[in-house]
Design a protein around this motif. Structure first.
Motif, mmCIF file in Angstrom:
data_model
loop_
_atom_site.group_PDB
_atom_site.id
_atom_site.type_symbol
_atom_site.label_atom_id
_atom_site.label_comp_id
_atom_site.label_asym_id
_atom_site.label_seq_id
_atom_site.Cartn_x
_atom_site.Cartn_y
_atom_site.Cartn_z
ATOM 1 N N SER A 279 1.793 3.636 -6.225
ATOM 2 C CA SER A 279 1.974 2.282 -5.701
ATOM 3 C C SER A 279 0.644 1.540 -5.640
ATOM 4 N N VAL A 280 -0.399 2.214 -5.146
ATOM 5 C CA VAL A 280 -1.718 1.574 -5.071
ATOM 6 C C VAL A 280 -2.266 1.321 -6.467
ATOM 7 N N ALA A 281 -2.010 2.245 -7.405
ATOM 8 C CA ALA A 281 -2.481 2.062 -8.780
ATOM 9 C C ALA A 281 -1.838 0.837 -9.420
ATOM 10 N N GLN A 407 7.865 -2.093 -8.470
ATOM 11 C CA GLN A 407 8.120 -3.534 -8.388
ATOM 12 C C GLN A 407 7.581 -4.107 -7.077
ATOM 13 N N VAL A 408 7.811 -3.387 -5.975
ATOM 14 C CA VAL A 408 7.308 -3.850 -4.678
ATOM 15 C C VAL A 408 5.781 -3.872 -4.679
ATOM 16 N N ALA A 409 5.168 -2.815 -5.231
ATOM 17 C CA ALA A 409 3.704 -2.742 -5.266
ATOM 18 C C ALA A 409 3.120 -3.849 -6.129
ATOM 19 N N ALA A 410 3.768 -4.145 -7.264
ATOM 20 C CA ALA A 410 3.288 -5.218 -8.131
ATOM 21 C C ALA A 410 3.332 -6.552 -7.395
ATOM 22 N N ALA A 411 4.431 -6.806 -6.690
ATOM 23 C CA ALA A 411 4.552 -8.060 -5.938
ATOM 24 C C ALA A 411 3.547 -8.113 -4.798
ATOM 25 N N SER A 450 -9.309 -5.141 -3.268
ATOM 26 C CA SER A 450 -8.621 -4.224 -4.185
ATOM 27 C C SER A 450 -9.408 -2.929 -4.339
ATOM 28 N N ALA A 451 -10.743 -3.033 -4.438
ATOM 29 C CA ALA A 451 -11.572 -1.829 -4.542
ATOM 30 C C ALA A 451 -11.455 -0.975 -3.281
ATOM 31 N N GLY A 452 -11.381 -1.627 -2.128
ATOM 32 C CA GLY A 452 -11.201 -0.893 -0.882
ATOM 33 C C GLY A 452 -9.884 -0.140 -0.853
ATOM 34 N N LEU A 453 -8.812 -0.797 -1.321
ATOM 35 C CA LEU A 453 -7.512 -0.130 -1.374
ATOM 36 C C LEU A 453 -7.530 1.045 -2.345
ATOM 37 N N ALA A 454 -8.320 0.907 -3.422
ATOM 38 C CA ALA A 454 -8.399 1.986 -4.403
ATOM 39 C C ALA A 454 -8.968 3.262 -3.791
ATOM 40 N N LEU A 455 -9.708 3.135 -2.688
ATOM 41 C CA LEU A 455 -10.221 4.327 -2.010
ATOM 42 C C LEU A 455 -9.074 5.171 -1.448
ATOM 43 N N ILE A 456 -7.942 4.509 -1.147
ATOM 44 C CA ILE A 456 -6.756 5.264 -0.717
ATOM 45 C C ILE A 456 -6.313 6.198 -1.837
ATOM 46 N N MET A 457 -6.422 5.706 -3.095
ATOM 47 C CA MET A 457 -6.070 6.537 -4.240
ATOM 48 C C MET A 457 -6.957 7.775 -4.302
#
Length: 487
Positions: A279-281, A407-411, A450-457
């Motif tokens: 989802s994060v990706a 779809q939810v993640a894209a939106a 977005s980079a901060g959220l990528a840390l969740i990945m």
């Protein structure tokens, strides 16, 4: 749709059924983003406002979000050929209607019909792959699937930019129609049925709740682009409430009947982690797909075609690396790919926070290629690990939930970057900043978030196992599946 991963697949060869489904899925998913560049043409030709014209993409996404939750139930009730025939027939009908649409309303109807067929294809592909391909060969085959589910949305704007340079927006459908028809014919000649359909009655209340819940949530998120935050917030709240009721009903149906979407897939810790990571990706990928064209076209003055050509190498690299990533996964497992891949995604997004009016295009190209290659290293292992952790009876439901959350993640990703960017830009303009400087700062902040959220990945990647199980453990897991489904 149940079968043993047996004679249909042999090591080193991709089953024909998977080749056909990958080709069909690529063509139908391509259409999700192919209309992005056509908005100005639609406004002029069909005499509609920009907000109305945006519905050709929004309606497609909404329909996908509303229909995909039903596909887990649907795929267990029909044969492979029946599911394929229904999906492609609906897609062809929507494409033909869109090509000849005399008005915007008819075009919108055609796009909704298109999306109805598209929504079935990805879960059908993923479920069939997990059923017919042995565990030791899934990474290689899943690498080929990456082309369809990840590269197609990225290439949609590129191809539409090329077509719109020389022809009408109608050619976006006219060119797809014969290709889809040939693929449909080929599939009906070559496809074999996988397993036997199961009997069961669909719960109409669950269908309605899924459509209202997931459709309302995606619609609310997509409306943040308009700048009006009150109405979208109400839609998101209403959609979330319907989803809560939907979840409660599925939990009850698991005990007393047949759920539309079996939530027992979430009992697998590996699948749940893979779901969060994917989802994060997708948020990262779709967010960059929104921000980069805005930066390149609105601030740097590139045309849609030039923008498409600049980002095309990244999309091609992602697709071409898919099979290689799959083979590496089969040999070394998932962690050696997912951990560096998630770190690469965070690094690429962090690099985009340095955008300026003079940043060399080769740097933008390099960052985008890094982002796409890192996503390629992530998608294939995560798909394979997540679905491979489920018992066979839940493959279709796992694929359905994965597609829904995409779809939810894209939106959500789109809404997040647009809201952050516009809010920051508006604040700076009110303080007297130059409009270009304000827009640039807004985009930088959006990339930073977005980079901060990528840390969740990165965190999720560290928690994923390298493999779901050994061959012996897989056999034990499948033997225990009836107890899991009865619990």
């Amino acid at each position: 749709m149940t079968a043993e991963p047996s004679a249909l697949a042999s090591k080193g060869r991709t089953p024909t059924v998977i080749r056909v489904l990958v080709l069909a899925t690529f063509v139908v998913i391509l259409n999700e983003t192919i209309m992005i560049n056509a908005i100005p043409r639609l406004m002029a030709d069909l005499e509609v406002t920009e907000r109305a014209a945006q519905w050709v993409s929004t309606a497609f996404m909404l329909t996908m979000a509303a229909v995909i939750p039903t596909t887990g139930w649907f795929l267990q009730r029909v044969t492979t050929r029946q599911a394929y025939t229904a999906a492609m027939a609906v897609f062809l009908a929507g494409t033909a209607l869109s090509a000849v649409a005399p008005s915007f309303v008819v075009l919108l109807l055609g796009r909704i019909i298109q999306a109805g067929g598209t929504a079935v294809m990805m879960p059908l592909l993923m479920t069939t792959l997990m059923t017919v391909v042995p565990e030791h060969d899934r990474g290689r085959v899943m690498g080929n699937v990456t082309l369809a589910i990840s590269v197609a949305p990225a290439l949609g704007p590129v191809l539409s930019g090329v077509v719109l340079q020389v022809g009408s927006w109608r050619w976006l459908f006219v060119l797809v129609l014969p290709i889809a028809a040939v693929i449909t014919w080929l599939g009906l000649r070559r496809l074999e049925d996988i397993g036997e359909p199961q009997a069961g009655v669909i719960d109409t209340a669950s269908v309605a709740l899924a459509a209202l819940g997931f459709g309302g949530l995606v619609f609310g998120l997509s409306r943040f682009e308009s700048g009006d935050f009150t109405s979208p917030a109400l839609m998101i709240a209403a959609g979330s409430a319907f989803i809560a009721v939907f979840v409660f009903r599925q939990l009850r149906l698991q005990r007393t009947g047949t759920p539309l979407l079996d939530l027992r897939v979430l009992q697998s810790a590996t699948y749940a982690k893979a779901l969060v990571l994917m989802s994060v990706a997708f948020m990262a990928m779709l967010g960059s797909m929104i921000l980069l064209p805005l930066y390149l076209q609105n601030l740097r003055g590139l045309s849609p075609l030039q923008t498409g050509l600049l980002v095309m190498p990244g999309g091609l690299a992602m697709g071409l690396l898919g099979p290689t990533v799959g083979r590496l996964f089969d040999r070394f497992g998932g962690r050696v790919l997912v951990v560096p891949g998630s770190i690469g995604i965070a690094m690429a997004l962090a690099g985009f926070t340095r955008i300026s009016m003079t940043m060399p295009y080769w740097q933008l190209l390099a960052l985008h290629v890094l982002l796409m290659v890192s996503l390629a290293a992530t998608f294939t292992p995560v798909f394979t690990l997540g679905l491979g952790a489920l018992p066979q009876q839940l493959y279709s439901h796992g694929s359905s939930m994965l597609g829904t959350l995409q779809q939810v993640a894209a939106a959500f990703g789109t809404a997040l970057v647009v809201t952050v960017m516009s809010t920051r830009s508006t604040t700076l303009l009110a303080e007297g900043a130059d409009s270009v400087a304000a827009d640039l700062d807004g985009m930088r902040l959006a990339f930073l978030i977005s980079a901060g959220l990528a840390l969740i990945m990165v965190a999720m990647a560290m928690l994923l196992p390298s493999r779901t199980a050994t061959a012996e453990a897989v056999a034990d897991h499948e033997a225990a599946a009836p107890e899991l489904l009865e619990s």
